[in-house]
Design an enzyme around this catalytic site. Structure first.
Site, PDB file in Angstrom:
ATOM      1  N   LYS A 194       0.966  -1.250   0.019  1.00 27.06           N
ATOM      2  CA  LYS A 194       0.072   0.100  -0.089  1.00 27.06           C
ATOM      3  C   LYS A 194       0.907   1.255   0.028  1.00 27.06           C
ATOM      4  O   LYS A 194       1.916   1.133   0.320  1.00 27.06           O
ATOM      5  CB  LYS A 194      -1.034   0.112   1.199  1.00 27.06           C
ATOM      6  CG  LYS A 194      -2.062  -0.962   1.054  1.00 27.06           C
ATOM      7  CD  LYS A 194      -2.943  -0.898  -0.146  1.00 27.06           C
ATOM      8  CE  LYS A 194      -3.961  -1.930   0.018  1.00 27.06           C
ATOM      9  NZ  LYS A 194      -3.590  -3.242  -0.305  1.00 27.06           N
ATOM     10  N   ILE A 195       0.039   2.168  -0.012  1.00 28.02           N
ATOM     11  CA  ILE A 195       0.833   3.809  -0.228  1.00 28.02           C
ATOM     12  C   ILE A 195       1.706   3.983   0.752  1.00 28.02           C
ATOM     13  O   ILE A 195       2.751   4.568   0.712  1.00 28.02           O
ATOM     14  CB  ILE A 195      -0.043   4.834  -0.556  1.00 28.02           C
ATOM     15  CG1 ILE A 195       0.743   6.057  -1.340  1.00 28.02           C
ATOM     16  CG2 ILE A 195      -0.953   5.128   0.451  1.00 28.02           C
ATOM     17  CD1 ILE A 195      -0.251   7.100  -1.940  1.00 28.02           C
TER      18      ILE A 195
END
Length: 392
Positions: A194-195
């Protein structure tokens, strides 16, 4: 010609800020290695401030957060829950955990997210059958917001709570509001791809404080307030650890920077490849995408699987767009509502779309190499199609 990279180019690997070790060291020095601790409290508070949300509960995964939201809403066996079809299976698995039945809603072409038209038809049919859903799970796909104003209007007219699966969209917004804070519940993931990441973990936000309090209670094995271990209902072991929360605090400090980097990567891909036949996920007016993954539809008469296979030869990881859940064997027999009758947007995107390397630690030279190979892959695939046609 771009230089061959010295490492495998991954789709979205973790990117550490360099400050994580300080938070981890603090947890070790103070011996807060147990599942509870000051980093959890601080991470929840810092996330709440960033999102402008009433509060947050740090949990073991985004999937756990969805499960808690459904449990808090009282979803049970025999109920239905409407859910985006074009998404990862984790969006819908918690519906099964509760013994409920998912009903899948197609995407619409502009945002690639839940179709308000399909949702409206599904809701009207459910109302006619006297079987309205207990909740709607809307996914913000690949960092792009769904059309929340239209979706909320439909759900509120039937008084149906909305769970926003913002696992892929932390840092994105809709009309200036962070994704995950528009509906009744917001779901975030800190998985390794994820980011920002905590290695593994998630977060639950909610509009109502009482929902947050109940979720936290359930996430800690539903232990009653007593001088001994007493339990009156089923609970879960879903709390995030203090060590992982420390990693999350360090990652949150660089979130805005990561969003800018993701958006820059997307812009560079689009400028280089749009004229080569690739078309990219739209950022429609009023939305702001964090561009977690750059996603594109491949050129006409080009097979996504051929593109993926071609890039694999050069140690470049690409992937197909999510296979819609209504097409999965796990959900065979579940109801599904297309964007327009006989027009399945999610299926079309699955058959034409790919995800391109979007790691924020991707170098400019590596991205040029990926772009070069994406161009080559189309030419190679077109030759293959031509050869097959000639054989026929």
């Amino acid at each position: 010609m771009a230089v061959l990279p010295k490492r495998k180019i991954l789709l979205s690997p973790p990117h550490m800020s360099g400050k994580e070790e300080n938070y981890i060291a603090e947890a070790f020095q103070t011996n807060w290695i147990a599942p509870v601790g000051p980093h959890i409290d601080a991470f929840e508070e810092e996330m709440s401030l960033y999102l402008k949300a009433p509060g947050a509960v740090a949990v073991s995964s985004g999937t756990a957060a969805i499960h808690l939201a459904l449990d808090v809403l009282g979803v049970k066996a025999g109920d239905t829950v409407f859910c985006s079809s074009l998404t990862f299976v984790a969006s819908a698995n918690p519906i099964l955990y509760q013994g409920a039945e998912p009903v899948f809603i197609d995407s619409e072409p502009e945002s690639w997210n839940m179709s308000p038209q399909a949702l409206k038809r599904a809701m009207e049919q459910a109302d006619k059958n006297n079987r309205l859903p207990k909740a709607v799970i809307v996914v913000h796909l690949y960092g792009q917001s769904a059309k929340m104003e239209e979706i909320m209007q439909i759900c509120q007219s039937y008084e149906i709570p909305v769970i926003e699966d913002a696992a892929e969209s932390l840092g994105a917004g809709y009309k200036g509001i962070p994704t995950g804070t528009i509906g009744d519940f917001g779901i975030y993931s800190f998985n390794g791809n994820k980011i920002i990441t905590t290695s593994g973990g998630g977060m639950l936000t909610a509009k109502k404080k009482k929902h947050l309090e109940k979720a936290k209670f359930l996430a800690q094995q539903a232990k009653d307030p007593a001088a001994y271990y007493q339990h009156s209902r089923k609970g879960y072991n879903y709390r995030m650890s203090n060590v992982l929360a420390g990693i999350g605090r360090a990652q949150l400090l660089v979130l805005e920077e990561r969003v800018e980097q993701k958006r820059f990567l997307f812009k560079r891909y689009k400028e280089a490849l749009e004229g080569r036949g690739y078309s990219f996920m739209n950022e429609y007016e009023g939305s702001y995408s964090c561009r977690w993954l750059t996603t594109a539809q491949v050129p006409y008469k080009t097979a996504p699987s051929e593109i993926v296979s071609y890039l694999e030869k050069f140690d470049i990881e690409t992937r197909r767009i999510w296979k819609p859940l209504h097409m999965q064997p796990l959900f065979a027999g579940c109801s599904y509502y297309s964007h327009i009758p006989h027009n399945n947007t999610s299926e079309m995107l699955f058959h034409t779309g790919i995800c391109i390397p979007s790691g924020t630690n991707l170098t400019g030279e590596e991205q040029l190499f990926v772009i070069e190979k994406l161009e080559e892959a189309v030419k190679a695939n077109n030759v293959r199609v031509s050869e097959i046609s000639n054989l026929k």
